[in-house]
Design a protein around this motif. Structure first.
Motif, PDB file in Angstrom:
ATOM      1  N   GLY A  98       0.788  -1.233   0.000  1.00  0.00           N
ATOM      2  CA  GLY A  98       0.000   0.000   0.000  1.00  0.00           C
ATOM      3  C   GLY A  98       0.814   1.273   0.000  1.00  0.00           C
ATOM      4  N   ASN A  99       2.113   1.175   0.184  1.00  0.00           N
ATOM      5  CA  ASN A  99       3.030   2.313   0.085  1.00  0.00           C
ATOM      6  C   ASN A  99       3.311   2.495  -1.405  1.00  0.00           C
ATOM      7  N   ASP A 100       2.798   3.580  -2.022  1.00  0.00           N
ATOM      8  CA  ASP A 100       2.805   3.660  -3.483  1.00  0.00           C
ATOM      9  C   ASP A 100       3.738   4.746  -4.007  1.00  0.00           C
ATOM     10  N   PHE A 101       4.258   4.487  -5.234  1.00  0.00           N
ATOM     11  CA  PHE A 101       5.307   5.330  -5.797  1.00  0.00           C
ATOM     12  C   PHE A 101       5.132   5.513  -7.294  1.00  0.00           C
ATOM     13  N   VAL A 102       5.434   6.732  -7.752  1.00  0.00           N
ATOM     14  CA  VAL A 102       5.603   6.999  -9.180  1.00  0.00           C
ATOM     15  C   VAL A 102       7.045   6.624  -9.516  1.00  0.00           C
ATOM     16  N   MET A 103       7.211   5.699 -10.460  1.00  0.00           N
ATOM     17  CA  MET A 103       8.539   5.225 -10.847  1.00  0.00           C
ATOM     18  C   MET A 103       8.886   5.770 -12.224  1.00  0.00           C
ATOM     19  N   ILE A 104      10.105   6.303 -12.362  1.00  0.00           N
ATOM     20  CA  ILE A 104      10.555   6.875 -13.620  1.00  0.00           C
ATOM     21  C   ILE A 104      11.839   6.175 -14.060  1.00  0.00           C
ATOM     22  N   ASP A 105      11.847   5.656 -15.286  1.00  0.00           N
ATOM     23  CA  ASP A 105      13.068   5.117 -15.876  1.00  0.00           C
ATOM     24  C   ASP A 105      13.885   6.305 -16.371  1.00  0.00           C
ATOM     25  N   ASP A 106      14.861   6.718 -15.569  1.00  0.00           N
ATOM     26  CA  ASP A 106      15.629   7.941 -15.862  1.00  0.00           C
ATOM     27  C   ASP A 106      17.080   7.610 -16.201  1.00  0.00           C
ATOM     28  N   ARG A 107      17.278   6.508 -16.902  1.00  0.00           N
ATOM     29  CA  ARG A 107      18.652   6.134 -17.244  1.00  0.00           C
ATOM     30  C   ARG A 107      19.319   7.145 -18.169  1.00  0.00           C
ATOM     31  N   GLN A 108      18.524   7.881 -18.915  1.00  0.00           N
ATOM     32  CA  GLN A 108      19.087   8.940 -19.776  1.00  0.00           C
ATOM     33  C   GLN A 108      19.173  10.278 -19.049  1.00  0.00           C
ATOM     34  N   GLN A 109      18.700  10.312 -17.807  1.00  0.00           N
ATOM     35  CA  GLN A 109      18.687  11.509 -16.949  1.00  0.00           C
ATOM     36  C   GLN A 109      18.064  12.706 -17.664  1.00  0.00           C
ATOM     37  N   THR A 110      16.856  12.467 -18.172  1.00  0.00           N
ATOM     38  CA  THR A 110      16.099  13.524 -18.848  1.00  0.00           C
ATOM     39  C   THR A 110      14.953  14.050 -17.995  1.00  0.00           C
ATOM     40  N   PHE A 111      14.729  13.449 -16.835  1.00  0.00           N
ATOM     41  CA  PHE A 111      13.623  13.912 -15.991  1.00  0.00           C
ATOM     42  C   PHE A 111      13.945  15.298 -15.431  1.00  0.00           C
ATOM     43  N   PRO A 112      13.043  16.276 -15.633  1.00  0.00           N
ATOM     44  CA  PRO A 112      13.303  17.658 -15.178  1.00  0.00           C
ATOM     45  C   PRO A 112      12.994  17.813 -13.682  1.00  0.00           C
ATOM     46  N   ILE A 113      13.963  17.521 -12.854  1.00  0.00           N
ATOM     47  CA  ILE A 113      13.754  17.518 -11.411  1.00  0.00           C
ATOM     48  C   ILE A 113      13.355  18.907 -10.920  1.00  0.00           C
ATOM     49  N   SER A 114      12.193  18.976 -10.274  1.00  0.00           N
ATOM     50  CA  SER A 114      11.776  20.204  -9.596  1.00  0.00           C
ATOM     51  C   SER A 114      10.797  19.824  -8.497  1.00  0.00           C
TER      52      SER A 114
END
Length: 258
Positions: free
Chosen positions: A12-28
């Motif tokens: 029940g502990n839930d997470f949005v998972m992102i495959d960021d191996r190319q490090q394109t996720f715009p962290i903010s």
């Protein structure tokens, strides 16, 4: 731009998972908070990036739902083990790095096993215990965990002495007749009760052993969202070879405009 995401949950502990191996996720902070919002985003207790690592199978970067990068998340760690295996990034036995160091993971059919960090110090106070299991945890034992006002009591402890600005996760634990545990947790960064907390469950198991409330080093723990277990070894008052075990499953995947 459209962002591809995956949704996983562990007890029940839930997470949005992102495959960021190319490090394109715009962290903010703002974006992560919106993605975790249960009304305006995907909805989750936290967001996890899976990134490449030069030495190990991958790197885990964890953010609480408030958008801030945080300390280790046990159930998040178990979910990223399942995620990496689903993506064929890692075999059924893997190693990865996180903010608290190196971790080992095992996919054993429906059970995902995560080796936690060693616990070198446990503060044993009169009415509570405190330790770092990858994240800071305050543990209190109660007679009936269902009767605890987890939100208000947890919030008060999380923000009060001796934790103040840094805060602490807060766990209320009931010892059952079979020497197993029931737990409810107020999570720092989520700022609410969650259905499960892996580092908190680990802290609860070790705390029960330290207080001589259980007589075993393999303990089953029932959280609101499901059943997990912890096993460990003791070496000169330090806790080593600590494993958190339980389910971790993919819920769905999709795309969202960001």
């Amino acid at each position: 731009m459209k962002l591809k995401f995956f949704k996983y949950q562990g007890a029940g502990n839930d997470f949005v998972m992102i495959d960021d191996r190319q490090q394109t996720f715009p962290i903010s902070t703002k974006l992560i908070n919106r993605l975790c919002d249960r009304h305006f985003g995907v909805g989750a207790d936290g967001l996890i990036l899976l990134q490449n690592d030069k030495e190990f199978d991958f790197k885990m970067v964890y953010f609480n739902s408030d958008g801030n990068e945080s300390t280790m998340c046990g159930n998040g760690g178990r979910c990223i083990i399942r995620f990496a295996n689903d993506l064929d990034i890692a075999s059924e036995n893997m190693t990865f790095t996180a903010i608290d160091g190196l971790h080992h993971g095992i996919v054993d059919n429906n059970v995902i096993r995560l080796q936690m960090i060693d616990v070198d110090e446990v503060e044993d106070h009169d009415h509570y215990l405190f330790m770092n299991t990858g994240s800071p945890h305050h543990v209190e034992f109660v007679e009936k965990v269902d009767d605890v006002d987890v939100y208000n009591r947890g919030k008060e402890i999380r923000n009060g002495s001796p934790y103040f600005e840094k805060g602490s996760n807060v766990n209320f634990v009931e010892v059952m007749p079979d020497n197993n545990l029931r737990i409810r947790t107020y999570e720092r960064g989520v700022e609410n009760e969650t259905l499960a907390c892996g580092t908190g469950i680990t802290a609860a198991a070790i705390s029960a052993y330290v207080k001589n409330l259980v007589d075993k080093k393999s303990i089953e723990i029932k959280a609101l969202g499901g059943d997990l277990s912890v096993n460990f070894e003791e070496n000169n008052h330090k806790f080593v070879n600590v494993w958190l075990n339980g389910p971790a499953v993919k819920v769905f995947e999709g795309e969202i405009e960001i």
